[in-house]
Design a protein around this motif. Sequence first.
Motif, short mmCIF file in Angstrom:
data_model
loop_
_atom_site.label_atom_id
_atom_site.label_comp_id
_atom_site.label_asym_id
_atom_site.label_seq_id
_atom_site.Cartn_x
_atom_site.Cartn_y
_atom_site.Cartn_z
N ASP A 67 0.77 -1.09 -0.06
CA ASP A 67 -0.01 -0.03 -0.11
C ASP A 67 0.79 1.14 0.21
O ASP A 67 0.69 2.23 0.84
N HIS A 91 0.76 3.50 -2.34
CA HIS A 91 -0.25 4.37 -2.80
C HIS A 91 0.55 5.69 -3.40
O HIS A 91 0.27 6.80 -2.80
N ASP A 144 -1.39 -2.25 -4.29
CA ASP A 144 -1.55 -0.70 -4.20
C ASP A 144 -0.21 0.23 -4.16
O ASP A 144 -0.01 0.98 -3.47
N HIS A 190 -6.12 -0.66 -6.33
CA HIS A 190 -6.17 0.59 -6.68
C HIS A 190 -5.34 0.70 -8.22
O HIS A 190 -5.15 1.47 -8.87
N HIS A 197 -3.21 -9.71 -1.57
CA HIS A 197 -3.87 -8.32 -1.37
C HIS A 197 -5.57 -8.50 -1.20
O HIS A 197 -6.06 -8.39 -2.21
N HIS A 235 -3.62 -4.25 1.53
CA HIS A 235 -4.90 -3.90 1.66
C HIS A 235 -5.18 -3.17 2.78
O HIS A 235 -6.08 -2.27 2.55
N HIS A 289 -4.59 -0.95 6.02
CA HIS A 289 -3.30 0.11 6.29
C HIS A 289 -2.89 0.11 7.47
O HIS A 289 -1.75 0.90 7.80
MN MN Z 1 -4.50 0.36 0.15
#
Ligand code: MN
Length: 380
Positions: A8, A10, A48, A85, A171, A213, A215
């Motif tokens: 993650d 991001h 992600d 994502h 994930h 997945h 956080h």
């Molecule tokens: Mn995420």
Amino acid sequence: MKLLHLSDLHIGKIIYEQSLLEDQEYILKEIIKIAKKEKVDAVLISGDIYDRSIPPADAVDVLNDFLNKLIKILKIKVFIISGNHDSKERLNFGSKIFENDGLYIQTTYNGKITSIELSDKINIYMLPFIKPIEVKQYFETEKIDTYNEAIKLIVDNEKIDENKVNILMAHQFVTAGNKSPETCESETTLNVGGIENVDSSNFDKFDYVALGHIHGPQRIGKDTIRYSGTMLKYSFSEANHNKSAVLINIKNNKSVEYKLIPLKPLRDMRVIKGPIEELLNKENYKDTNTQDYIKAIITNKEPVYDAIGQIRRVYPNTLSLEISNIKSSIQNVELENIEELKQKDEFELFDDFYEFQNNIRLDDEQKKIIKDIINRSICR
Ligand SMILES: [Mn+2]
């Protein structure tokens, strides 16, 4: 053999119109330092990677730099699966070519979980984020409605050599019995307790499961099934999280140990609360990093003029302001009936309204001001 588990990232995330790219670049450099210092053999990134399916160009630059340093300079292998994502197609670009250099990217399920031999005793299984519908074609006679049914079939279909150390990257929303992971606001697409649940018992054959997945860093069911959590806080609901990367140590090609390595951000994300005079009092903030991302909750009873402007003079990176005073604790408000309301004059109506809003009555000076205003406007 040492592995570093992340997820993650991001990259390219924006919160409250603030780009976090500088913070992400900084923390990725910190992660490179950790990888170097701990002499890790591989970095696992469990989905992600980007925040959006079409990442901004500067986000692509940041990831490119990060991968270059790990793979080309430090000779560390990198394993990437896609998360919900990521765009599977875009993230998959060049994946077959990059494998020669030690970058493994998996974005689809093709009837078997792709597994890569990290050594002759260690396998990395790469299962990207998938929905039940993407699995159906491979198990035509089976009933697949839920994520759990899909993942169970996928894992049961694998011949896993239990004499080796098997690491799974995934994930999904993993639960343990009736226990769900702790969630927060930055995970936008989760249905807690819904059909997305995948039970951790499906992963019993693996020695370590590197999840993405969710956080917040946490274990699910047992210590070796873990969410690494994000590398930075991505919402104020995470203000109390301690972000970390998981360092996995595989000893003698057999036992798996892990330890959490704290990640210290360039700017923290935190919530400050109190009357504005206290928040702006130097004594109260002199030992803190005023460059942090701030959510200010102001508890003054009376309206504060240009509160955000005042707060930003001390905390320039204030992203959110909330007014929390007694009016938010009003309970049991009963509306008067309409006939009673019709009997009231302008002043009485305002007086009631003020009390309804603020839970206190107008004081004498305020009453005088309001009466003056009403009188003047009625005369005109
Ligand atoms: Mn995420």
